[in-house]
Each structure stands twice: as structure tokens, then as C-alpha cells.
Design a protein around this motif. Structure first.
Motif, PDB file in Angstrom:
ATOM      1  N   UNK A 192      17.652 -14.743 -13.343  1.00  0.00           N
ATOM      2  CA  UNK A 192      17.864 -13.547 -12.522  1.00  0.00           C
ATOM      3  C   UNK A 192      17.600 -12.244 -13.277  1.00  0.00           C
ATOM      4  N   UNK A 193      17.470 -12.323 -14.606  1.00  0.00           N
ATOM      5  CA  UNK A 193      17.136 -11.094 -15.344  1.00  0.00           C
ATOM      6  C   UNK A 193      15.707 -11.171 -15.908  1.00  0.00           C
ATOM      7  N   UNK A 194      14.951 -12.176 -15.473  1.00  0.00           N
ATOM      8  CA  UNK A 194      13.589 -12.366 -15.993  1.00  0.00           C
ATOM      9  C   UNK A 194      12.685 -11.185 -15.635  1.00  0.00           C
ATOM     10  N   UNK A 195      11.965 -10.697 -16.631  1.00  0.00           N
ATOM     11  CA  UNK A 195      11.024  -9.601 -16.435  1.00  0.00           C
ATOM     12  C   UNK A 195       9.687 -10.200 -15.980  1.00  0.00           C
ATOM     13  N   UNK A 196       9.213  -9.750 -14.825  1.00  0.00           N
ATOM     14  CA  UNK A 196       7.939 -10.238 -14.264  1.00  0.00           C
ATOM     15  C   UNK A 196       6.784 -10.126 -15.257  1.00  0.00           C
ATOM     16  N   UNK A 197       6.842  -9.115 -16.129  1.00  0.00           N
ATOM     17  CA  UNK A 197       5.735  -8.846 -17.055  1.00  0.00           C
ATOM     18  C   UNK A 197       5.526  -9.933 -18.105  1.00  0.00           C
ATOM     19  N   UNK A 198       6.514 -10.823 -18.267  1.00  0.00           N
ATOM     20  CA  UNK A 198       6.296 -11.887 -19.260  1.00  0.00           C
ATOM     21  C   UNK A 198       5.834 -13.195 -18.611  1.00  0.00           C
ATOM     22  N   UNK A 199       5.635 -13.159 -17.299  1.00  0.00           N
ATOM     23  CA  UNK A 199       5.106 -14.345 -16.615  1.00  0.00           C
ATOM     24  C   UNK A 199       3.592 -14.349 -16.796  1.00  0.00           C
ATOM     25  N   UNK A 200       3.059 -15.507 -17.207  1.00  0.00           N
ATOM     26  CA  UNK A 200       1.605 -15.610 -17.373  1.00  0.00           C
ATOM     27  C   UNK A 200       1.099 -16.956 -16.860  1.00  0.00           C
ATOM     28  N   UNK A 201      -0.208 -17.180 -17.030  1.00  0.00           N
ATOM     29  CA  UNK A 201      -0.829 -18.392 -16.472  1.00  0.00           C
ATOM     30  C   UNK A 201      -0.343 -19.673 -17.130  1.00  0.00           C
ATOM     31  N   UNK A 202       0.359 -19.564 -18.254  1.00  0.00           N
ATOM     32  CA  UNK A 202       0.876 -20.761 -18.925  1.00  0.00           C
ATOM     33  C   UNK A 202       2.336 -21.041 -18.573  1.00  0.00           C
ATOM     34  N   UNK A 203       3.145 -19.990 -18.470  1.00  0.00           N
ATOM     35  CA  UNK A 203       4.578 -20.250 -18.269  1.00  0.00           C
ATOM     36  C   UNK A 203       5.039 -20.229 -16.808  1.00  0.00           C
ATOM     37  N   UNK A 204       4.192 -19.793 -15.870  1.00  0.00           N
ATOM     38  CA  UNK A 204       4.627 -19.747 -14.469  1.00  0.00           C
ATOM     39  C   UNK A 204       4.977 -21.140 -13.944  1.00  0.00           C
ATOM     40  N   UNK A 205       4.396 -22.183 -14.578  1.00  0.00           N
ATOM     41  CA  UNK A 205       4.644 -23.567 -14.127  1.00  0.00           C
ATOM     42  C   UNK A 205       6.129 -23.921 -14.200  1.00  0.00           C
ATOM     43  N   UNK A 206       6.830 -23.330 -15.152  1.00  0.00           N
ATOM     44  CA  UNK A 206       8.278 -23.601 -15.271  1.00  0.00           C
ATOM     45  C   UNK A 206       9.012 -23.067 -14.038  1.00  0.00           C
ATOM     46  N   UNK A 207       8.588 -21.895 -13.576  1.00  0.00           N
ATOM     47  CA  UNK A 207       9.218 -21.309 -12.383  1.00  0.00           C
ATOM     48  C   UNK A 207       8.879 -22.147 -11.145  1.00  0.00           C
ATOM     49  N   UNK A 208       7.642 -22.604 -11.045  1.00  0.00           N
ATOM     50  CA  UNK A 208       7.233 -23.436  -9.902  1.00  0.00           C
ATOM     51  C   UNK A 208       8.048 -24.733  -9.887  1.00  0.00           C
ATOM     52  N   UNK A 209       8.278 -25.305 -11.077  1.00  0.00           N
ATOM     53  CA  UNK A 209       9.068 -26.545 -11.168  1.00  0.00           C
ATOM     54  C   UNK A 209      10.517 -26.273 -10.754  1.00  0.00           C
ATOM     55  N   UNK A 210      11.088 -25.172 -11.253  1.00  0.00           N
ATOM     56  CA  UNK A 210      12.471 -24.817 -10.904  1.00  0.00           C
ATOM     57  C   UNK A 210      12.583 -24.694  -9.382  1.00  0.00           C
TER      58      UNK A 210
END
Length: 196
Positions: free
Chosen positions: A25-43
Motif C-alpha cells: 500500500x505504500x509502493x511507489x509506482x515509479x519503481x515498477x518496471x518490466x521485470x518486477x510487475x510480475x510480482x504484482x500480477x501474481x499477488x
């Protein structure tokens, strides 16, 4: 630039974990990239928690990594709440044609019409749909008639409600709730309406 929180990459962690929730809930959108977004999709795909799914959709809906097309498509089909369907559609709109969006919204609008019969005072859902990050954003960005028609339908149903259910809060462009009245004042207006 800060690093993607490790706790969000841990597949074994429970979504009720305090640190996990805090990181998400405190995640900064600016650190999401093409490699780590998969973790959010899995969650998103593994949780049953509505607030977590909502947060993930709002974190991802501006990204256009090719793999997200299927993610948004299945999120749109999965979600039952209309505001969350629109968040999924905001992401999906980057990948599909106006004609395809029109088809999706045709069915959406029929569901929306039923809402005024099944839940006539559903002001929260209308406010979320009218939000600056929702249909209003889509109308401004794409200027498609189908988005305008849906927003007009939302506004018509919203305006058709008694005044006691209007103007309690609004949603800003970041998807945050902005209170327009104190909780006490809102509660009193709604209670008085039902008493009358």
C-alpha cells in the motif's frame, strides 16, 4: 531510486501479513518496471482480498508492458465491482481498439442500469466510477463516445438519487478518496433520509 520491496516477491507470504500490506500500500509506482510487475500480477491473481486487488489494478493500470494485456483482460472478466472493472479496462484500453471497448461497455452499461434497481442508493460505486482516475480519465484520454456514454449514464443515475446520497466524497487522479463532508455529517444526512 528505491528498490522493489523484497517482501512482495515472496510467494509464501500471507496477504494478511502487516509488513506485506504496508509494502504494497505504500509502493511507489515509479519503481515498477518490466521485470518486477510480475510480482504484482501474481499477488492480484492469488489474493481474495478486495482491497489488495484494487490496489494492484491501480498500481498497474498505466503500464503497457505487452504481458499486461492478458492480465487486464482476465481482471476485467473476473471483477464484479464496476469500479474495479473500469480500472482493469483503463489498463486494457492501451491494447485494444475502440470497437472492442465498445463491446465490453455495452454489457457493462446493462449491468449499470440494473444497479439503480438492485441498489438504488449505491452512491459509493457512482463516486468511484465518476472519479478522476476512472471514467473521467478515460473520457479525457481517449475521447471515445462509448466512454462518454457510460459516464453520462453514471451521472444520470447518480443525479437521480436523493440529495442525501450526493457530495460526500470524490476521487482524485491518484485514486485517493477526498472527503467533502465529515463522516458525522454524512452519516446524519443518510440516517435522516431513512427516518423520513
Amino acid at each position: 531510486m528505491s528498490k522493489f520491496p523484497e517482501i512482495l516477491t515472496d510467494e509464501k507470504i500471507k496477504d494478511s501479513n502487516k509488513d506485506f500490506r504496508s509494502a504494497l500500500f505504500s509502493l511507489d509506482k515509479n519503481i515498477i518496471d518490466k521485470d518486477n510487475f510480475v510480482h504484482l500480477a501474481r499477488i492480484y491473481s492469488t489474493t481474495k482480498q478486495l482491497d489488495i486487488r484494487n490496489k494492484v489494478l491501480r498500481l498497474l493500470y498505466d503500464f503497457d508492458f505487452p504481458q499486461l494485456k492478458d492480465f487486464f483482460d482476465s481482471a476485467y472478466k473476473k471483477e464484479r465491482y464496476l469500479d474495479m472493472k473500469i480500472y482493469a479496462l483503463r489498463g486494457l484500453s492501451q491494447f485494444i481498439s475502440e470497437k472492442d471497448i465498445e463491446k465490453l461497455l455495452h454489457k457493462f452499461n446493462l449491468t449499470l442500469l440494473k444497479r439503480q434497481e438492485t441498489t438504488p442508493y449505491n452512491y459509493q460505486e457512482y463516486e468511484l466510477l465518476k472519479g478522476q482516475n476512472s471514467l473521467t480519465y478515460l473520457v479525457e484520454k481517449y475521447n471515445y463516445n462509448c466512454f462518454k456514454e457510460t459516464l453520462n449514464q453514471v451521472n444520470k443515475q447518480y443525479n437521480g438519487m436523493p440529495d442525501a446520497f450526493k457530495g460526500h466524497f470524490t476521487i482524485d487522479e491518484k485514486g485517493q478518496v477526498v472527503s467533502l463532508r465529515s463522516p458525522e455529517e454524512s452519516s446524519k444526512m443518510i440516517k435522516d433520509f431513512f427516518k423520513a
